[in-house]
Design a protein around this motif. Structure first.
Motif: not given
Length: 455
Positions: A306-322, A433-438
């Motif tokens: 759900n949204r909790v898993v999505l926030e975690e996955a986006l957080g990890h992906a952004l950290a790795h991408a940066q 994550s909020a900016e990317l979802l928008v």
């Protein structure tokens, strides 16, 4: 979050930040911590009391016993070197012999009581020192009791199914002489009545009724002591000591000794039972906790995050991408086209099957490192990350579109929906994550509008 203060002129001033951190709580761990401390304190106190009692008993009985032995030994030495005596002297020697015999009997009884007391202390230490999961100390305990009593066989019998007139028990732990098969027959209900009343059966086989006597004689038993094994409120079976060579009249001290051993074994068995029950309860608590955590993080219909898993996955992906060079990814927001007509025409059950099938297909067509979540309704979010030019958005969109638009069989009817997908590339399109979802939501609505205009 930042904290602001607005003054009388309406100006905002940032005065600090507020941070809240949540720590998961485990009911199973809390229960185990408190229970372990209480059991440890109880076991330590009981061991100290038993050791203190053994030391006191040794001080009160052991040392006087040694002095008694020395006095009798000195008297016997004097008698062995004495010459012929007159009648009066022989009378005095006979009286002294009676006294010596009485002392010998007393010393023998004191020796036996001391041995039984030492055995009880040893059994208590063995039973208390056994932790859950360790090998049972009962064989060692029964062997020690057998040596102390001087009997030929001892066994611990477990209750089996009973009837109104007969009662059957199975010997689980045996020490001493081998156990004959003939002795595993049914036992009269009279024994069961005695055991249920917490009383035992002690004496020679000649003291028993005819059917019981014949059964024990066939097993080679000449005297028997059978004591019930009770816990706090449960009857587990009975402890039986048998003589095969002599007919024994059990003394009162021997009765007390065997009753105490049976009570100690009953307490141990009940403790083991409570420990197993507690272990099962802890496992159930852990399973329930895992189930609650899973329900808190997953969609109940599709099983996707759900949204909790999505926030975690986006957080990890952004950290790795940066942090990585040439490392990027995409957030795909997917909305099903034509899902509402499926619900209206075929019912919500058909819609649920369609959503579950789409979720399974999305998981199957993506990599294990990608994340698929359901926001709600007919909206899904995919987080995919890759490196280099070979990780292309067009290939990803083609796989997702094919998985969604393939027909779904429902009760012999083909259900089909389309997909409107909006994509946002990170970290270029946003660093939160909020900016990317928008951005992905805007792209999805643009794609949906383009489809409508194309019609």
């Amino acid at each position: 979050m930042p904290l602001h203060h607005r003054d009388e002129q309406g100006r905002d001033h940032q005065v600090g930040h507020l941070s809240v951190q949540f720590t998961p709580f485990s009911m199973a761990q809390a229960a185990m911590q408190n229970l372990g401390q209480q059991l440890a304190v109880f076991a330590a106190m009981l061991v100290v009391v038993l050791l203190g009692a053994a030391l006191v008993f040794r001080h009160l009985i052991g040392r006087p016993l040694a002095r008694f032995r020395q006095a009798i030994s000195d008297q016997r030495t004097v008698r062995s070197h004495a010459g012929p005596a007159d009648a009066g002297e022989r009378l005095r020697n006979d009286e002294l012999s009676d006294v010596v015999q009485a002392y010998d009997a007393l010393l023998e009884e004191l020796d036996s009581r001391f041995a039984r007391q030492s055995t009880l202390a040893h059994c208590a230490r063995s039973l208390l020192a056994t932790a859950a999961g360790q090998q049972s100390p009962l064989p060692e305990v029964l062997a020690q009791v057998l040596r102390t009593t001087g009997a030929d066989r001892i066994y611990l019998a477990e209750n089996l199914q009973t009837t109104a007139t007969t009662w059957q028990a199975q010997a689980r732990v045996v020490a001493g002489a081998p156990w004959p098969d003939a002795a595993q027959a049914l036992v009269p209900a009279r024994w069961r009545s005695c055991f249920e009343e917490r009383s035992g059966l002690l004496g020679t086989v000649e003291d028993l009724p005819e059917p019981e006597r014949q059964q024990l004689i066939a097993a080679g038993v000449r005297s028997v002591a059978a004591l019930p094994v009770w816990g706090q409120g449960q009857w587990f079976g009975y402890l039986c000591v048998q003589d095969l060579q002599q007919q024994r009249r059990w003394s009162d001290s021997e009765r007390v000794f065997l009753h105490t051993v049976a009570d100690m074994i009953g307490a141990f068995l009940e403790s083991r039972q409570h420990t197993r029950t507690l272990d099962r309860a802890i496992v159930q608590l852990r399973d329930s906790e895992r189930a609650l955590q899973h329900r808190a993080r997953h969609d109940p219909l599709t099983g996707l995050g759900n949204r909790v898993v999505l926030e975690e996955a986006l957080g990890h992906a952004l950290a790795h991408a940066q942090a990585g060079e040439d490392l990027h990814g995409y957030v795909l927001l997917l909305d099903l086209d034509g899902f509402k007509p499926v619900n209206d025409t075929h019912g919500h059950a058909a819609g649920d099957v369609l959503l579950q099938t789409v979720a399974q297909r999305l998981q199957a067509c993506l990599r294990s490192t990608d994340t698929v979540t359901r926001l709600g309704g007919d909206e899904f979010v995919i987080v995919a990350q890759g490196k280099g030019p070979q990780f292309q958005l067009d290939q990803l969109l083609a796989k997702v579109t094919a998985a969604v638009e393939a027909p779904v069989d429902y009760l012999g009817q083909a259900l089909q929906v389309g997909a409107s997908i909006g994509a946002a590339r990170f970290p270029e399109a946003g660093r939160s994550s909020a900016e990317l979802l928008v951005r992905a939501d805007q792209a999805m609505y643009a794609a949906k509008q383009a489809k409508r205009l194309a019609r």
